[in-house]
Design an enzyme around this catalytic site. Structure first.
Site, PDB file in Angstrom:
ATOM      1  N   LYS A   1     -33.649 -10.458 -11.891  1.00 55.81           N
ATOM      2  CA  LYS A   1     -33.054  -9.580 -12.907  1.00 55.81           C
ATOM      3  C   LYS A   1     -32.241 -10.471 -13.849  1.00 55.81           C
ATOM      4  CE  LYS A   1     -30.620  -5.127 -12.944  1.00 55.81           C
ATOM      5  NZ  LYS A   1     -31.338  -4.419 -13.988  1.00 55.81           N
TER       6      LYS A   1
HETATM    7  N1  PMP Z   1     -37.121  -2.353 -13.834  1.00 52.57           N
HETATM    8  C1  PMP Z   1     -36.171  -2.862 -14.637  1.00 52.57           C
HETATM    9  C2  PMP Z   1     -36.588  -3.751 -15.768  1.00 52.57           C
HETATM   10  C3  PMP Z   1     -34.822  -2.541 -14.414  1.00 52.57           C
HETATM   11  O1  PMP Z   1     -33.879  -3.029 -15.221  1.00 52.57           O
HETATM   12  C4  PMP Z   1     -34.483  -1.686 -13.342  1.00 52.57           C
HETATM   13  C5  PMP Z   1     -33.056  -1.324 -13.108  1.00 52.57           C
HETATM   14  N2  PMP Z   1     -32.412  -2.281 -12.305  1.00 52.57           N
HETATM   15  C6  PMP Z   1     -35.509  -1.206 -12.518  1.00 52.57           C
HETATM   16  C7  PMP Z   1     -36.819  -1.561 -12.795  1.00 52.57           C
HETATM   17  C8  PMP Z   1     -35.211  -0.346 -11.330  1.00 52.57           C
HETATM   18  O2  PMP Z   1     -34.635  -1.130 -10.302  1.00 52.57           O
HETATM   19  P1  PMP Z   1     -33.585  -0.501  -9.280  1.00 52.57           P
HETATM   20  O3  PMP Z   1     -34.239   0.662  -8.656  1.00 52.57           O
HETATM   21  O4  PMP Z   1     -33.334  -1.603  -8.311  1.00 52.57           O
HETATM   22  O5  PMP Z   1     -32.388  -0.129 -10.051  1.00 52.57           O
END
Ligand code: PMP
Length: 312
Positions: free
Chosen positions: A164
């Protein structure tokens, strides 16, 4: 719509430079490497206030920090605390802030040195975490209008999608702004191969003849912790599920579609590129998953209490 705090949180504590300081005093130098080059990785975590239980529950805290650790590993960055220490710092932050409402937590590991030249293997890394009050990011009940973005989702071989990385979010921002300027609520991004990847900041699921379908982990997605949780729940509920490559027009002819993620939670999609999905109402499978999700995160589903960290 963007992630706007529901309260003024400036005086709430922020964990910054190894100490708790008021959020308004947690500031960085303009020369900071992460600001200049996007060299940081971060997380987004939610905690839900349960009025009946008078407690705040953080959803999958350890898993979020494990992902941050993985992001750091991919980026050659050094996370100065263990997953356990990060968990304890977060609980302390929420206790000190006396948070009694829904909260969004933002941990960030950023390259804090002031040197020039883009690189990740050297220079100082610092960690911070702040909290803001936050309710819904997108409407989870109205049915979202979406469009396939003209911006191609970044690929794992350009900016690792499994990490991320802050710099990668220029791709999300371009897709989101394009969607908003076209009067849509959200974008759906295709990867370089032309397959469906995800929304601008959330994963996507389709329902086809009772089966849940979601792009697999090699579709340039961020491996969402919400996505993983829903996959587990679907298994527990005996709802068939496939992770695979998904073609664009499959969405048009699906019976149901929804986004999931920490920010978006579980929000159903009503239309894509001007085409209504299914019968234009929230579908049965989506409703079931959404109810399970909200019961779980709020601490009302005993089956998944091991996913929650109580704060008080
Ligand atoms: N894809 C992206 C690009 C994101 O920024 C997020 C949010 N973190 C998600 C998917 C979903 O991930 P999560 O369920 O861990 O929040």
């Amino acid at each position: 719509m963007s992630l706007q705090p529901i309260t003024n949180d400036d005086n709430k504590p922020c964990f910054f430079q190894d100490n708790f300081v008021p959020l308004k005093d947690a500031n960085v130098n303009i020369r900071t490497h992460a600001l200049q080059y996007g060299t940081a990785c971060f997380g987004g975590i939610r905690a839900y206030w349960n009025q009946d239980k008078q407690n705040l529950f953080v959803f999958r805290l350890q898993e979020h920090y494990q992902r941050l650790k993985n992001s750091a590993h991919i980026l050659h960055m050094r996370l100065p605390y263990s997953v356990e220490e990060l968990t304890n710092i977060t609980v302390e932050l929420l206790r000190k802030g006396e948070w009694k409402q829904n909260v969004y937590l933002r941990p960030i590991l950023y390259k804090s040195d002031l040197g020039l030249s883009p690189r990740v293997h050297s220079g100082q890394d610092s960690f911070a975490i702040y909290a803001i009050g936050l309710d819904d990011y997108l409407d989870t009940q109205k049915g979202l209008s979406t469009s396939v973005s003209s911006w191609t989702r970044i690929s794992d071989n350009s900016i690792p999608t499994r990490a991320k990385v802050t710099g990668g979010y220029i791709n999300s921002a371009l897709a989101k702004s394009e969607a908003a300027q076209n009067n849509c609520d959200e974008a759906i991004c295709l990867n370089r191969e032309g397959y469906v990847s995800e929304g601008s900041a959330e994963n996507i699921f389709l329902v086809q003849r009772g089966t849940l379908v979601t792009p697999d982990v090699s579709s340039d997605i961020l491996e969402g912790i919400t996505r993983r949780s829903l996959i587990e729940m679907a298994k527990d509920e005996n709802i068939p599920l496939i992770e695979r490559k998904v073609a664009r027009t499959e969405i048009y002819v699906s019976d149901e579609a929804f986004f999931c993620g920490t920010g978006v939670q579980v929000a159903w999609i009503k239309s894509v590129d001007g085409r209504i999905i299914g019968n234009g109402q929230m579908g049965e499978v989506t409703r079931k998953i959404q109810n399970l999700f909200f019961d779980t995160v709020k601490g009302n589903n005993p089956r998944y209490t091991h996913w929650l960290t109580p704060v008080f």
